[in-house]
Design a protein around this motif. Sequence first.
Motif, PDB file in Angstrom:
ATOM      1  N   LEU A 147      11.535  16.761  -4.201  1.00 34.44           N
ATOM      2  CA  LEU A 147      10.499  15.833  -3.734  1.00 34.44           C
ATOM      3  C   LEU A 147      10.506  14.552  -4.558  1.00 34.44           C
ATOM      4  N   THR A 148      10.741  14.674  -5.847  1.00 33.84           N
ATOM      5  CA  THR A 148      10.801  13.502  -6.725  1.00 33.84           C
ATOM      6  C   THR A 148      11.940  12.579  -6.296  1.00 33.84           C
ATOM      7  N   ARG A 149      13.105  13.148  -6.036  1.00 38.93           N
ATOM      8  CA  ARG A 149      14.246  12.321  -5.594  1.00 38.93           C
ATOM      9  C   ARG A 149      13.931  11.629  -4.268  1.00 38.93           C
ATOM     10  N   ARG A 150      13.272  12.344  -3.362  1.00 42.53           N
ATOM     11  CA  ARG A 150      12.915  11.735  -2.068  1.00 42.53           C
ATOM     12  C   ARG A 150      11.946  10.575  -2.257  1.00 42.53           C
ATOM     13  N   LEU A 151      10.970  10.746  -3.140  1.00 41.17           N
ATOM     14  CA  LEU A 151      10.011   9.667  -3.380  1.00 41.17           C
ATOM     15  C   LEU A 151      10.681   8.477  -4.051  1.00 41.17           C
ATOM     16  N   GLU A 152      11.598   8.739  -4.973  1.00 39.09           N
ATOM     17  CA  GLU A 152      12.334   7.645  -5.610  1.00 39.09           C
ATOM     18  C   GLU A 152      13.155   6.881  -4.568  1.00 39.09           C
ATOM     19  N   GLN A 153      13.772   7.609  -3.645  1.00 33.19           N
ATOM     20  CA  GLN A 153      14.540   6.969  -2.573  1.00 33.19           C
ATOM     21  C   GLN A 153      13.617   6.140  -1.679  1.00 33.19           C
ATOM     22  N   HIS A 154      12.436   6.685  -1.396  1.00 31.99           N
ATOM     23  CA  HIS A 154      11.479   5.960  -0.555  1.00 31.99           C
ATOM     24  C   HIS A 154      11.044   4.661  -1.236  1.00 31.99           C
ATOM     25  N   GLY A 156       0.822  -1.209   0.000  1.00 37.24           N
ATOM     26  CA  GLY A 156       0.000   0.000   0.000  1.00 37.24           C
ATOM     27  C   GLY A 156       0.852   1.253   0.000  1.00 37.24           C
ATOM     28  N   GLU A 157       1.886   1.266   0.821  1.00 34.22           N
ATOM     29  CA  GLU A 157       2.789   2.418   0.877  1.00 34.22           C
ATOM     30  C   GLU A 157       3.511   2.600  -0.452  1.00 34.22           C
ATOM     31  N   ARG A 158       3.902   1.502  -1.077  1.00 39.26           N
ATOM     32  CA  ARG A 158       4.583   1.586  -2.366  1.00 39.26           C
ATOM     33  C   ARG A 158       3.633   2.121  -3.439  1.00 39.26           C
ATOM     34  N   ARG A 159       2.415   1.653  -3.438  1.00 37.98           N
ATOM     35  CA  ARG A 159       1.427   2.115  -4.418  1.00 37.98           C
ATOM     36  C   ARG A 159       1.171   3.625  -4.254  1.00 37.98           C
ATOM     37  N   ARG A 160       0.960   4.067  -3.013  1.00 38.26           N
ATOM     38  CA  ARG A 160       0.709   5.494  -2.767  1.00 38.26           C
ATOM     39  C   ARG A 160       1.918   6.347  -3.154  1.00 38.26           C
ATOM     40  N   THR A 161       3.106   5.852  -2.857  1.00 41.59           N
ATOM     41  CA  THR A 161       4.317   6.596  -3.193  1.00 41.59           C
ATOM     42  C   THR A 161       4.497   6.679  -4.703  1.00 41.59           C
ATOM     43  N   ALA A 162       4.255   5.580  -5.395  1.00 40.42           N
ATOM     44  CA  ALA A 162       4.380   5.574  -6.856  1.00 40.42           C
ATOM     45  C   ALA A 162       3.357   6.520  -7.482  1.00 40.42           C
ATOM     46  N   GLU A 163       2.142   6.582  -6.943  1.00 35.33           N
ATOM     47  CA  GLU A 163       1.122   7.496  -7.455  1.00 35.33           C
ATOM     48  C   GLU A 163       1.544   8.946  -7.243  1.00 35.33           C
ATOM     49  N   ARG A 164       2.089   9.265  -6.072  1.00 33.70           N
ATOM     50  CA  ARG A 164       2.581  10.629  -5.804  1.00 33.70           C
ATOM     51  C   ARG A 164       3.718  10.979  -6.754  1.00 33.70           C
ATOM     52  N   LEU A 165       4.570  10.006  -7.027  1.00 33.75           N
ATOM     53  CA  LEU A 165       5.696  10.227  -7.922  1.00 33.75           C
ATOM     54  C   LEU A 165       5.213  10.552  -9.338  1.00 33.75           C
ATOM     55  N   VAL A 166       4.216   9.851  -9.813  1.00 36.72           N
ATOM     56  CA  VAL A 166       3.651  10.120 -11.134  1.00 36.72           C
ATOM     57  C   VAL A 166       3.093  11.550 -11.178  1.00 36.72           C
ATOM     58  N   ARG A 167       2.357  11.952 -10.130  1.00 36.85           N
ATOM     59  CA  ARG A 167       1.800  13.312 -10.092  1.00 36.85           C
ATOM     60  C   ARG A 167       2.905  14.361 -10.081  1.00 36.85           C
ATOM     61  N   LEU A 168       3.950  14.130  -9.293  1.00 35.58           N
ATOM     62  CA  LEU A 168       5.046  15.094  -9.240  1.00 35.58           C
ATOM     63  C   LEU A 168       5.781  15.196 -10.569  1.00 35.58           C
ATOM     64  N   ARG A 169       5.982  14.077 -11.226  1.00 37.24           N
ATOM     65  CA  ARG A 169       6.656  14.113 -12.534  1.00 37.24           C
ATOM     66  C   ARG A 169       5.833  14.902 -13.545  1.00 37.24           C
ATOM     67  N   ARG A 170       4.522  14.753 -13.485  1.00 38.43           N
ATOM     68  CA  ARG A 170       3.647  15.547 -14.367  1.00 38.43           C
ATOM     69  C   ARG A 170       3.771  17.032 -14.034  1.00 38.43           C
ATOM     70  N   GLU A 171       3.789  17.338 -12.749  1.00 36.35           N
ATOM     71  CA  GLU A 171       3.932  18.725 -12.314  1.00 36.35           C
ATOM     72  C   GLU A 171       5.268  19.290 -12.797  1.00 36.35           C
ATOM     73  N   HIS A 172       6.319  18.491 -12.688  1.00 47.68           N
ATOM     74  CA  HIS A 172       7.640  18.916 -13.140  1.00 47.68           C
ATOM     75  C   HIS A 172       7.618  19.204 -14.636  1.00 47.68           C
ATOM     76  N   GLU A 173       6.984  18.329 -15.394  1.00 50.13           N
ATOM     77  CA  GLU A 173       6.876  18.548 -16.841  1.00 50.13           C
ATOM     78  C   GLU A 173       6.173  19.869 -17.128  1.00 50.13           C
ATOM     79  N   GLY A 174       5.154  20.193 -16.321  1.00 50.74           N
ATOM     80  CA  GLY A 174       4.443  21.449 -16.484  1.00 50.74           C
ATOM     81  C   GLY A 174       5.340  22.646 -16.232  1.00 50.74           C
ATOM     82  N   PHE A 175       6.192  22.567 -15.206  1.00 47.97           N
ATOM     83  CA  PHE A 175       7.122  23.663 -14.924  1.00 47.97           C
ATOM     84  C   PHE A 175       8.136  23.819 -16.051  1.00 47.97           C
ATOM     85  N   VAL A 176       8.644  22.697 -16.526  1.00 48.58           N
ATOM     86  CA  VAL A 176       9.623  22.753 -17.613  1.00 48.58           C
ATOM     87  C   VAL A 176       8.977  23.366 -18.851  1.00 48.58           C
ATOM     88  N   GLU A 177       7.780  22.915 -19.172  1.00 44.39           N
ATOM     89  CA  GLU A 177       7.079  23.443 -20.341  1.00 44.39           C
ATOM     90  C   GLU A 177       6.792  24.938 -20.174  1.00 44.39           C
TER      91      GLU A 177
END
Length: 110
Positions: free
Chosen positions: A58-65, A9-30
């Motif tokens: 935050l992305t690096r922290r989630l990847e580490q988690h 469950g923790e892995r699933r929630r963390t992976a979902e947060r990571l996907v959202r953050l990566r999308r957010e990052h793409e938005g900032f880059v764009e």
Amino acid sequence: MDARERLEGERRRTAERLVRLRREHEGFVEASLNSNADDEHDPEGATIAFERSQVETLTRRLEQHLTELDAAVLRLDAGTYGVCARCGGSIPPARLEARPAALTCVGCAT
């Protein structure tokens, strides 16, 4: 809930947060690519570069988690999950509920 369910469950929630953050990052880059604005001198608030940096951190922290959670699953499979990596004592169940990937007991963590 058993340890495996908690870890999954923790892995699933963390992976979902990571996907959202990566999308957010793409938005900032764009946004920074499509804008010629000088956001570093914008009196209205944080710069796009600052926001992007925070999301990258935050992305690096989630990847580490995720890495820590995967290691915890390996310990679970090996029968060493819940055993302190430092002193060999038991990690209290309450600590594992709060921090499923914990490597150490409360005493060794402090």
